[in-house]
Design a protein around this motif. Structure first.
Motif, mmCIF file in Angstrom:
data_model
loop_
_atom_site.group_PDB
_atom_site.id
_atom_site.type_symbol
_atom_site.label_atom_id
_atom_site.label_comp_id
_atom_site.label_asym_id
_atom_site.label_seq_id
_atom_site.Cartn_x
_atom_site.Cartn_y
_atom_site.Cartn_z
ATOM 1 N N ALA A 344 -14.853 2.754 9.675
ATOM 2 C CA ALA A 344 -15.487 1.701 10.466
ATOM 3 C C ALA A 344 -14.518 1.105 11.476
ATOM 4 N N LEU A 345 -13.270 0.912 11.057
ATOM 5 C CA LEU A 345 -12.264 0.389 11.987
ATOM 6 C C LEU A 345 -11.970 1.390 13.094
ATOM 7 N N ARG A 346 -11.847 2.663 12.735
ATOM 8 C CA ARG A 346 -11.571 3.684 13.752
ATOM 9 C C ARG A 346 -12.706 3.786 14.759
ATOM 10 N N GLU A 347 -13.945 3.654 14.275
ATOM 11 C CA GLU A 347 -15.097 3.730 15.185
ATOM 12 C C GLU A 347 -15.072 2.607 16.217
ATOM 13 N N ARG A 348 -14.392 1.524 15.891
ATOM 14 C CA ARG A 348 -14.272 0.406 16.828
ATOM 15 C C ARG A 348 -13.001 0.473 17.662
ATOM 16 N N GLY A 349 -12.298 1.627 17.570
ATOM 17 C CA GLY A 349 -11.139 1.859 18.433
ATOM 18 C C GLY A 349 -9.809 1.502 17.836
ATOM 19 N N ALA A 350 -9.777 1.070 16.575
ATOM 20 C CA ALA A 350 -8.504 0.703 15.957
ATOM 21 C C ALA A 350 -7.751 1.948 15.483
ATOM 22 N N ARG A 351 -6.426 1.820 15.391
ATOM 23 C CA ARG A 351 -5.581 2.886 14.850
ATOM 24 C C ARG A 351 -5.266 2.545 13.392
ATOM 25 N N VAL A 352 -5.652 3.439 12.506
ATOM 26 C CA VAL A 352 -5.659 3.122 11.078
ATOM 27 C C VAL A 352 -4.901 4.176 10.287
ATOM 28 N N LEU A 353 -4.029 3.711 9.367
ATOM 29 C CA LEU A 353 -3.420 4.583 8.377
ATOM 30 C C LEU A 353 -4.074 4.319 7.033
ATOM 31 N N ARG A 354 -4.303 5.371 6.299
ATOM 32 C CA ARG A 354 -4.862 5.263 4.946
ATOM 33 C C ARG A 354 -3.713 5.209 3.953
ATOM 34 N N ALA A 355 -3.674 4.177 3.122
ATOM 35 C CA ALA A 355 -2.634 4.067 2.095
ATOM 36 C C ALA A 355 -2.825 5.172 1.064
ATOM 37 N N LEU A 356 -1.759 5.856 0.747
ATOM 38 C CA LEU A 356 -1.836 6.997 -0.167
ATOM 39 C C LEU A 356 -1.211 6.701 -1.522
ATOM 40 N N ASP A 357 -0.390 5.662 -1.614
ATOM 41 C CA ASP A 357 0.355 5.400 -2.849
ATOM 42 C C ASP A 357 0.053 3.999 -3.372
ATOM 43 N N GLY A 358 -1.062 3.839 -4.044
ATOM 44 C CA GLY A 358 -1.369 2.581 -4.696
ATOM 45 C C GLY A 358 -2.100 1.605 -3.809
ATOM 46 N N SER A 359 -2.697 0.583 -4.454
ATOM 47 C CA SER A 359 -3.470 -0.402 -3.713
ATOM 48 C C SER A 359 -3.077 -1.834 -4.066
ATOM 49 N N GLU A 360 -1.919 -2.020 -4.673
ATOM 50 C CA GLU A 360 -1.426 -3.364 -4.951
ATOM 51 C C GLU A 360 -1.034 -4.034 -3.642
ATOM 52 N N GLU A 361 -1.417 -5.294 -3.522
ATOM 53 C CA GLU A 361 -1.168 -6.012 -2.270
ATOM 54 C C GLU A 361 0.313 -6.035 -1.907
ATOM 55 N N ALA A 362 1.160 -6.306 -2.867
ATOM 56 C CA ALA A 362 2.587 -6.379 -2.579
ATOM 57 C C ALA A 362 3.133 -5.036 -2.108
ATOM 58 N N THR A 363 2.637 -3.949 -2.724
ATOM 59 C CA THR A 363 3.072 -2.608 -2.331
ATOM 60 C C THR A 363 2.625 -2.302 -0.903
ATOM 61 N N LEU A 364 1.392 -2.690 -0.596
ATOM 62 C CA LEU A 364 0.856 -2.447 0.749
ATOM 63 C C LEU A 364 1.617 -3.251 1.800
ATOM 64 N N VAL A 365 1.916 -4.501 1.494
ATOM 65 C CA VAL A 365 2.659 -5.334 2.447
ATOM 66 C C VAL A 365 4.036 -4.739 2.711
ATOM 67 N N ALA A 366 4.683 -4.257 1.651
ATOM 68 C CA ALA A 366 6.011 -3.665 1.823
ATOM 69 C C ALA A 366 5.944 -2.410 2.708
ATOM 70 N N GLU A 367 4.934 -1.570 2.476
ATOM 71 C CA GLU A 367 4.798 -0.359 3.294
ATOM 72 C C GLU A 367 4.473 -0.707 4.738
ATOM 73 N N ALA A 368 3.602 -1.707 4.922
ATOM 74 C CA ALA A 368 3.235 -2.112 6.275
ATOM 75 C C ALA A 368 4.452 -2.622 7.043
ATOM 76 N N ARG A 369 5.301 -3.408 6.367
ATOM 77 C CA ARG A 369 6.508 -3.907 7.031
ATOM 78 C C ARG A 369 7.457 -2.761 7.370
ATOM 79 N N LEU A 370 7.558 -1.788 6.480
ATOM 80 C CA LEU A 370 8.422 -0.642 6.726
ATOM 81 C C LEU A 370 7.966 0.141 7.954
#
Length: 406
Positions: A344-370
């Motif tokens: 849905a985000l891509r259809e609206r023109g956004a650039r999106v990465l799919r998280a592949l390693d877990g869905s914990e918020e803290a883990t996602l924030v760390a990967e996003a910052r990296l």
């Protein structure tokens, strides 16, 4: 593992800058009305040899197919375009305006600005022999250099007929004239002066001075002291027209006549030119008129054009710290848990990465910052990584302005 000599890899950031530069050149081509064409990466070797002559044909990468036909990777683009027009477009309305950006291959000693695989961009104006065509080609070259970020690049011009007329006027036999042209093109003043001393004929003493004549309208007048008007009028008239038109566009200071400019390719018959910047000891761009080339493929028609080495432009820009800014391709969202959200985000023109390693918020924030991704989406909530602000996914997707997607 080592790469083959004269080749290179392009990392994502490097390739993005190269693509941005190519896009700026394509913009110039389109504004001048040129349409892009493409040819195979390899041709029959007899096609390459017919265009470039035996000497430069020897710089081709060659191989033999299973039928025993000798093939060659194209060492430049003008000859393949000439072959294309002669075989596929001879019935098209003339003049044709064609452009290209494509890899080419030459078997030569690698050095800065000279690779065995490189990208050549250029334009060809085919089917018109007028001075107006020459002027258009020169102006398109200047605008391409401007668009590339090199507005101070200058161009040296010459006309093949002028040099040939001078050599005939001083009485040189054709085989001797070819030798002297080589010395002129290399600006080998020592060898030219030795030739003049050995020859002894007063008329040849002009040759060292010819190698040093460079400037504007005044050097054309100086040339006429040595060669009668009728021998060189055509070439001089064309150079004067180019200088005048460039001056009318406030570009006259960027063009100089240089009688020692003699390009390597055998097919040039009239105007020849090359572009330079102070930082580099080699040309960025080169071209000229090649009225006989298409005749080698059975279609006699005049043509003029130019090519530029994209990697050479990048070297010049890098020396100035001005590599073109590439379009931002960094991801804007890191999404966990639901492919439908990412879609849905891509259809609206956004650039999106799919998280592949877990869905914990803290883990996602760390990967996003990296990865320098500004937002994560998890469990239907969009979280700003920098300030922790939270919004519902419905709020982000329903934003009509697109501000929340940026």
């Amino acid at each position: 593992m080592r790469l083959p000599a004269g080749t290179r890899d392009w990392l994502p950031e490097e390739l993005a800058a190269k693509r941005a530069l190519e896009a700026s050149l394509r913009g110039v081509f389109a504004r001048f009305g040129y349409r892009e064409a493409a040819t195979p990466s390899f041709e029959r070797f007899d096609v390459i040899e017919a265009g470039l002559g035996k000497a430069l044909g020897e710089e081709s990468f060659r191989f033999t197919d299973r039928r025993g036909t000798t093939m060659a990777l194209r060492p430049e683009m003008t000859t393949p375009i000439a072959r294309l027009v002669s075989t596929r477009l001879r019935g098209a309305p003339m003049p044709l305006r064609l452009c290209y950006i494509a890899p080419v291959y030459r078997y030569e000693e690698p050095q800065e600005g000279r690779m065995r695989e490189f990208t050549q961009a250029g334009v060809e104006l085919i089917g018109n022999g007028s001075v107006e065509a020459d002027v258009e080609i020169m102006l398109s070259a200047l605008e391409a250099l401007d668009a590339a970020g090199l507005p101070d690049a200058h161009i040296d011009v010459n006309h093949a007929a002028i040099v040939d007329a001078v050599l005939r006027e001083v009485g040189l036999e054709p085989h001797v004239a070819r030798l002297v042209k080589g010395l002129l093109g290399r600006r080998n003043l020592v060898a030219l002066r030795a030739f003049c001393a050995a020859n002894g004929t007063p008329s040849v003493q002009v040759l060292p001075e010819l190698a040093l004549l460079r400037g504007g309208e005044e050097v054309l007048e100086r040339l006429l002291r040595y060669v009668p008007h009728p021998r060189v009028d055509g070439g001089i008239a064309r150079l004067r027209a180019i200088l005048a038109r460039a001056a009318s566009l406030s570009m006259g200071h960027r063009i100089a006549v240089d009688f020692a400019l003699l390009r390597d390719f055998e097919y040039y018959t009239g105007l020849v030119f090359e572009a330079y910047v102070p930082e580099l000891g080699f040309s960025l761009l080169g071209g000229g008129r090649y009225d006989g080339l298409l005749g080698n493929f059975g279609f006699q028609t005049p043509a003029v054009g130019w090519t530029v080495g994209v990697e050479r432009l990048l070297i010049a820009l890098e020396r100035r710290g001005g590599i073109p800014a590439a379009e931002d391709a960094a991801a804007q969202y890191l999404v966990a848990g639901d492919d439908r959200v990412a879609r849905a985000l891509r259809e609206r023109g956004a650039r999106v990465l799919r998280a592949l390693d877990g869905s914990e918020e803290a883990t996602l924030v760390a990967e996003a910052r990296l990865r320098a991704i500004p937002r994560i989406v998890v469990a239907g909530v969009c979280i700003d990584v920098l300030d922790g602000r939270r919004r519902s996914l419905e709020e982000v997707l329903s934003d009509r302005t697109g501000d929340d997607l940026a």
